[in-house]
Design an enzyme around this catalytic site. Structure first.
Site, mmCIF file in Angstrom:
data_model
loop_
_atom_site.group_PDB
_atom_site.id
_atom_site.type_symbol
_atom_site.label_atom_id
_atom_site.label_comp_id
_atom_site.label_asym_id
_atom_site.label_seq_id
_atom_site.Cartn_x
_atom_site.Cartn_y
_atom_site.Cartn_z
ATOM 1 N N LYS B 55 41.848 33.497 44.233
ATOM 2 C CA LYS B 55 43.262 33.868 44.180
ATOM 3 C C LYS B 55 44.118 32.805 44.871
ATOM 4 O O LYS B 55 45.181 32.435 44.369
ATOM 5 C CB LYS B 55 43.451 35.257 44.802
ATOM 6 C CG LYS B 55 42.884 36.368 43.910
ATOM 7 C CD LYS B 55 42.700 37.709 44.637
ATOM 8 C CE LYS B 55 42.008 38.714 43.695
ATOM 9 N NZ LYS B 55 41.577 39.951 44.402
ATOM 10 N N GLN B 99 41.976 42.709 50.202
ATOM 11 C CA GLN B 99 40.828 42.606 49.305
ATOM 12 C C GLN B 99 39.957 43.862 49.412
ATOM 13 O O GLN B 99 39.540 44.237 50.500
ATOM 14 C CB GLN B 99 40.009 41.343 49.627
ATOM 15 C CG GLN B 99 38.826 41.120 48.705
ATOM 16 C CD GLN B 99 39.231 40.904 47.242
ATOM 17 O OE1 GLN B 99 40.168 40.175 46.949
ATOM 18 N NE2 GLN B 99 38.541 41.558 46.324
ATOM 19 N N ASP B 122 49.700 44.068 44.396
ATOM 20 C CA ASP B 122 48.405 44.423 43.807
ATOM 21 C C ASP B 122 48.420 45.876 43.285
ATOM 22 O O ASP B 122 47.453 46.324 42.662
ATOM 23 C CB ASP B 122 47.305 44.244 44.862
ATOM 24 C CG ASP B 122 45.916 44.125 44.250
ATOM 25 O OD1 ASP B 122 45.806 43.685 43.085
ATOM 26 O OD2 ASP B 122 44.933 44.472 44.933
#
Lengths: 283, 283
Positions: B55, B99, B122
């Protein structure tokens, strides 16, 4: 054989719930707490006025106080939110119900979301929706939860069954799909754009009709032995299911009236009592 | 005929998205704004570290700044939330990615919900989940949105189609089911407790595999002509779909790698750039 047919009697379920509620209300009153539901009605739609009155009457029968806030049809979104905020801040109010639908000029979603999550006993806030989808809502939407209660009361297996939900509204079709999924049903959600709806419905072991159209679900759409839950209520005192026709193939079916409706109201009051408990503990 | 078979190339979709992103980054930089994504990695899981690095590299290629916050595996939920709050308050950060998965002792849901909705690029917050289910999310979960982008890029019809989603996680199966429903697909959500999974999958015009098990979806589960989207990524560089076997009956299929993955990362960065726009406008 008619003896194999189960009529899912919502009044029986509601009466069962009321025993527990009455004892909880008694305990609260000993502590000096009077559980209270505030209902807000905007405009003068006669059906909505009837629903609000029914909810108030049901509260009264259980010793739950209810406040009715009636606002004129020309109330603005801001004015409605101001009223909701007053109720949010009022420590004597434990639950707030904004009767759906509100007049078209009002931003209903903004109004729903103005209700504090602690007092959202009708389960209409955006946050409450997500918590319900994650299986963590304190107060799931009342009609979906009523449906689950009926299934559970009559020991109808959910896990591993194929549930077909007809309808996708944010306060009914979507949350009941999520609740069935969280209980390990395989869930198909259908709607007005579904192609071959009849064939899809025929796959279902459990059918939830939440479409808002009178007598919409036909008898030959029902797989033999399926469970049929009618969450609709339409003019003429009929549901979304053609009851007479669907009765024949089904193994169990809710009537309208006397099916989901009474359990929805009982669930609303149960949530209000639970909220009174929690808010009094945190006071 | 092999010419009738469509391989849904995620890199092609991501490259297409990047053209638009590069021009937006250039405009932001003219205004003196450097879009910035903060990634948080808790513990030393090598796969997670790889994802975070990918990323970061993708950000760099697009001129998007990235900050890596690496926390030890024994970080507490409170400590993690403190780090998230710092990033929430840092005006130079426009997006925050925690994450997944975090170590077991951490309350992942609480940590996700600590991310401010404006920076939840996200799409992992509870509120963001509900907004997405209502079709109103600024930043839907990246993998579900990547799936929708692939379908749209290749002009695959969604409305009226029967989509079968295998998986029901809060960041993949549930949100992609909601997005397909909002685009007027009839949606069936399956999971580990689904009975006769093969028969259910065979109903699908569009199959979304989001189950997290290598090569789980078999070729003979696929209705001839169905579209197969593999959102899985497992050890051994394989997806949730037995690609070779499912290739045969499908009309279109995503490979792994090179399918959903690159579009997910591009979507994350696109959200970060969009957030930089919005936060700079409101500054």
């Amino acid at each position: 054989m008619s003896t194999d047919k189960l009529i899912l009697n919502g009044q029986t379920v509601a009466d069962f719930m009321k025993e527990d509620m009455a004892s909880k209300v008694a305990i609260l009153k000993e502590k000096g707490i009077q559980p209270c539901l505030a209902t807000i009605l905007v405009g003068d739609d006669p059906s909505s006025a009837t629903y609000v009155r029914m909810k108030g009457n049901a509260c009264a029968r259980l010793g739950v106080h209810s406040i009715k806030v009636v606002l004129s049809a020309d109330t603005s979104t801001d004015e409605l939110i101001q009223e909701i905020n007053k109720l949010n801040e009022d420590p004597s109010v434990h639950g707030i119900l904004l009767q759906h639908p509100v007049p078209n000029h009002i931003d209903e979603r903004a109004a729903f979301d103005a209700i504090s999550i602690e007092k959202d006993v009708d389960g209409v806030t955006t946050l409450g929706f997500a918590l319900n989808a994650f299986g963590e809502a304190e107060f799931p939407s009342c009609t979906p939860q009523a449906i689950m209660r009926i299934l559970d009361f009559y020991n109808i297996q959910i896990e591993g069954k194929h549930a077909v939900v007809i309808g996708r509204s944010p306060i009914l079709g979507k949350p009941v799909s999520a609740m069935l999924l969280n209980r390990n049903a395989t869930v198909t959600t259908c709607h007005s754009k579904t192609v071959n709806l009849e064939e899809i419905v025929k796959l279902g072991d459990i059918i939830i009709a939440a479409v808002g159209k009178p007598l919409f679900v036909k008898g030959d759409w029902i797989k033999p032995g399926a469970v049929v839950i009618d969450a609709g209520y339409n003019k003429g005192n009929v549901g979304d299911v053609d009851y007479e026709a669907c009765f024949v193939p089904s193994s169990a079916i809710t009537p309208v009236p006397g099916g989901v409706g009474p359990v929805t109201i009982a669930t609303l009051i149960e949530h209000t009592i639970k909220s009174a408990y929690k808010l009094s503990e945190n006071a």
